[in-house]
Design a protein around this motif. Structure first.
Motif, PDB file in Angstrom:
ATOM      1  N   SER A  42     -45.452 -42.015 -31.439  1.00 20.62           N
ATOM      2  CA  SER A  42     -46.427 -42.732 -30.157  1.00 20.62           C
ATOM      3  C   SER A  42     -45.134 -43.353 -29.223  1.00 20.62           C
ATOM      4  O   SER A  42     -44.378 -43.719 -29.330  1.00 20.62           O
ATOM      5  N   GLN A  43     -45.788 -43.097 -27.820  1.00 19.44           N
ATOM      6  CA  GLN A  43     -44.950 -43.707 -26.542  1.00 19.44           C
ATOM      7  C   GLN A  43     -44.902 -44.981 -26.885  1.00 19.44           C
ATOM      8  O   GLN A  43     -43.732 -45.534 -26.445  1.00 19.44           O
ATOM      9  N   HIS A  44     -45.991 -45.805 -27.463  1.00 23.74           N
ATOM     10  CA  HIS A  44     -45.629 -47.201 -27.363  1.00 23.74           C
ATOM     11  C   HIS A  44     -44.779 -47.533 -28.481  1.00 23.74           C
ATOM     12  O   HIS A  44     -43.896 -48.456 -28.210  1.00 23.74           O
ATOM     13  N   VAL A  45     -44.712 -47.162 -29.436  1.00 19.44           N
ATOM     14  CA  VAL A  45     -43.497 -47.166 -30.742  1.00 19.44           C
ATOM     15  C   VAL A  45     -42.232 -46.769 -30.088  1.00 19.44           C
ATOM     16  O   VAL A  45     -41.207 -47.642 -30.412  1.00 19.44           O
ATOM     17  N   LEU A  46     -42.131 -45.722 -29.539  1.00 21.17           N
ATOM     18  CA  LEU A  46     -40.889 -45.345 -28.581  1.00 21.17           C
ATOM     19  C   LEU A  46     -40.356 -46.462 -27.865  1.00 21.17           C
ATOM     20  O   LEU A  46     -38.899 -46.928 -27.868  1.00 21.17           O
ATOM     21  N   ILE A  47     -41.245 -46.963 -27.093  1.00 22.48           N
ATOM     22  CA  ILE A  47     -40.827 -48.143 -25.931  1.00 22.48           C
ATOM     23  C   ILE A  47     -40.398 -49.303 -26.702  1.00 22.48           C
ATOM     24  O   ILE A  47     -39.159 -49.786 -26.536  1.00 22.48           O
ATOM     25  N   VAL A  48     -40.835 -49.619 -27.844  1.00 21.47           N
ATOM     26  CA  VAL A  48     -40.677 -50.854 -28.709  1.00 21.47           C
ATOM     27  C   VAL A  48     -38.970 -50.684 -29.213  1.00 21.47           C
ATOM     28  O   VAL A  48     -38.428 -51.621 -29.250  1.00 21.47           O
ATOM     29  N   TYR A  49     -39.102 -49.557 -29.945  1.00 22.39           N
ATOM     30  CA  TYR A  49     -37.785 -49.179 -30.412  1.00 22.39           C
ATOM     31  C   TYR A  49     -36.610 -49.180 -29.306  1.00 22.39           C
ATOM     32  O   TYR A  49     -35.535 -49.474 -29.786  1.00 22.39           O
ATOM     33  N   ARG A  50     -36.864 -48.473 -28.272  1.00 21.58           N
ATOM     34  CA  ARG A  50     -35.947 -48.525 -27.209  1.00 21.58           C
ATOM     35  C   ARG A  50     -35.319 -49.928 -26.778  1.00 21.58           C
ATOM     36  O   ARG A  50     -34.383 -50.401 -26.825  1.00 21.58           O
ATOM     37  N   HIS A  51     -36.362 -50.900 -26.708  1.00 16.21           N
ATOM     38  CA  HIS A  51     -36.099 -52.215 -26.188  1.00 16.21           C
ATOM     39  C   HIS A  51     -35.376 -52.903 -27.231  1.00 16.21           C
ATOM     40  O   HIS A  51     -34.330 -53.521 -27.151  1.00 16.21           O
ATOM     41  N   ALA A  52     -35.818 -52.698 -28.522  1.00 18.99           N
ATOM     42  CA  ALA A  52     -35.000 -53.477 -29.812  1.00 18.99           C
ATOM     43  C   ALA A  52     -33.853 -53.020 -29.834  1.00 18.99           C
ATOM     44  O   ALA A  52     -32.784 -53.846 -29.994  1.00 18.99           O
ATOM     45  N   ILE A  53     -33.290 -51.554 -29.768  1.00 24.43           N
ATOM     46  CA  ILE A  53     -32.187 -51.158 -29.980  1.00 24.43           C
ATOM     47  C   ILE A  53     -31.174 -51.616 -28.893  1.00 24.43           C
ATOM     48  O   ILE A  53     -30.128 -52.079 -28.908  1.00 24.43           O
ATOM     49  N   ALA A  54     -31.712 -51.568 -27.440  1.00 27.81           N
ATOM     50  CA  ALA A  54     -30.949 -52.091 -26.234  1.00 27.81           C
ATOM     51  C   ALA A  54     -30.705 -53.615 -26.475  1.00 27.81           C
ATOM     52  O   ALA A  54     -29.616 -53.978 -26.205  1.00 27.81           O
ATOM     53  N   THR A  55     -31.653 -54.293 -27.041  1.00 30.26           N
ATOM     54  CA  THR A  55     -31.334 -55.729 -27.059  1.00 30.26           C
ATOM     55  C   THR A  55     -30.238 -56.048 -28.152  1.00 30.26           C
ATOM     56  O   THR A  55     -29.316 -56.832 -28.007  1.00 30.26           O
ATOM     57  N   ALA A  56     -30.324 -55.255 -29.401  1.00 29.54           N
ATOM     58  CA  ALA A  56     -29.362 -55.377 -30.439  1.00 29.54           C
ATOM     59  C   ALA A  56     -28.001 -55.128 -29.941  1.00 29.54           C
ATOM     60  O   ALA A  56     -27.007 -55.711 -30.395  1.00 29.54           O
ATOM     61  N   VAL A  57     -27.820 -54.039 -28.961  1.00 30.71           N
ATOM     62  CA  VAL A  57     -26.528 -53.546 -28.548  1.00 30.71           C
ATOM     63  C   VAL A  57     -25.856 -54.634 -27.320  1.00 30.71           C
ATOM     64  O   VAL A  57     -24.692 -54.857 -27.412  1.00 30.71           O
ATOM     65  N   ILE A  58     -26.742 -54.935 -26.591  1.00 30.92           N
ATOM     66  CA  ILE A  58     -26.356 -55.719 -25.264  1.00 30.92           C
ATOM     67  C   ILE A  58     -26.095 -57.224 -25.674  1.00 30.92           C
ATOM     68  O   ILE A  58     -25.246 -57.982 -25.067  1.00 30.92           O
ATOM     69  N   ALA A  59     -27.160 -57.714 -26.570  1.00 28.76           N
ATOM     70  CA  ALA A  59     -26.964 -59.098 -26.874  1.00 28.76           C
ATOM     71  C   ALA A  59     -25.698 -59.790 -27.169  1.00 28.76           C
ATOM     72  O   ALA A  59     -25.321 -60.980 -26.618  1.00 28.76           O
ATOM     73  N   PRO A  60     -24.776 -59.033 -28.165  1.00 32.53           N
ATOM     74  CA  PRO A  60     -23.538 -59.838 -28.462  1.00 32.53           C
ATOM     75  C   PRO A  60     -22.811 -59.649 -27.449  1.00 32.53           C
ATOM     76  O   PRO A  60     -21.772 -60.761 -27.374  1.00 32.53           O
ATOM     77  N   PHE A  61     -22.866 -58.867 -26.456  1.00 34.94           N
ATOM     78  CA  PHE A  61     -21.796 -58.839 -25.269  1.00 34.94           C
ATOM     79  C   PHE A  61     -22.294 -59.843 -24.450  1.00 34.94           C
ATOM     80  O   PHE A  61     -21.251 -60.943 -23.889  1.00 34.94           O
ATOM     81  N   ALA A  62     -23.543 -60.195 -24.238  1.00 37.70           N
ATOM     82  CA  ALA A  62     -23.803 -61.251 -23.358  1.00 37.70           C
ATOM     83  C   ALA A  62     -23.470 -62.579 -23.917  1.00 37.70           C
ATOM     84  O   ALA A  62     -23.183 -63.756 -23.131  1.00 37.70           O
ATOM     85  N   VAL A  63     -23.632 -63.052 -25.214  1.00 36.21           N
ATOM     86  CA  VAL A  63     -23.311 -64.021 -25.984  1.00 36.21           C
ATOM     87  C   VAL A  63     -21.686 -64.278 -25.643  1.00 36.21           C
ATOM     88  O   VAL A  63     -21.398 -65.503 -25.428  1.00 36.21           O
ATOM     89  N   VAL A  64     -21.166 -63.098 -26.082  1.00 38.66           N
ATOM     90  CA  VAL A  64     -19.497 -63.632 -26.265  1.00 38.66           C
ATOM     91  C   VAL A  64     -18.969 -63.452 -24.578  1.00 38.66           C
ATOM     92  O   VAL A  64     -18.090 -64.462 -24.542  1.00 38.66           O
ATOM     93  N   LEU A  65     -19.356 -62.756 -23.775  1.00 38.91           N
ATOM     94  CA  LEU A  65     -18.760 -62.759 -22.457  1.00 38.91           C
ATOM     95  C   LEU A  65     -19.197 -63.764 -21.617  1.00 38.91           C
ATOM     96  O   LEU A  65     -18.434 -64.263 -20.623  1.00 38.91           O
ATOM     97  N   ASP A  66     -20.551 -64.133 -21.635  1.00 41.11           N
ATOM     98  CA  ASP A  66     -20.896 -65.251 -20.913  1.00 41.11           C
ATOM     99  C   ASP A  66     -21.120 -66.725 -21.808  1.00 41.11           C
ATOM    100  O   ASP A  66     -21.941 -67.650 -21.196  1.00 41.11           O
ATOM    101  N   ARG A  67     -20.308 -66.941 -22.638  1.00 41.69           N
ATOM    102  CA  ARG A  67     -20.518 -68.195 -23.239  1.00 41.69           C
ATOM    103  C   ARG A  67     -20.327 -69.326 -22.678  1.00 41.69           C
ATOM    104  O   ARG A  67     -20.906 -70.418 -22.580  1.00 41.69           O
TER     105      ARG A  67
END
Length: 88
Positions: A42-67
């Protein structure tokens, strides 16, 4: 080559490599999306997965670099965040 010219060259190459990696990321995401949608996802499921993976990949960088760069969460900043969230 002087150290200053090496630094300038490094900065130029770094930007070019970042753009190239970004294009590879877009191409890879397009291929994966096309494959998943062709298999019946489903298109909706794909969008949710894309956002979840993007959050999981980018969040650690944001926490560490912008601490130490984040301002304190005042009421004014909180109200602006809520207003932007409602308007989008």
């Amino acid at each position: 080559m002087t150290m200053e010219s090496m630094t300038q060259l490094y900065n130029k190459v770094k930007l070019i490599l970042a753009v190239i990696l970004l294009q590879f990321g877009y191409a890879g995401m397009s291929i994966i999306s096309k494959f998943a949608l062709n298999k019946g996802m489903s298109q909706h499921v794909l969008i949710v997965y894309r956002h979840a993976i993007a959050t999981a990949v980018i969040a650690p960088f944001a926490v560490v670099l912008d601490r130490n760069l984040r301002p304190k969460l005042t009421f004014s900043i909180f109200a602006k965040i809520v207003l932007l969230g409602l308007l989008e």
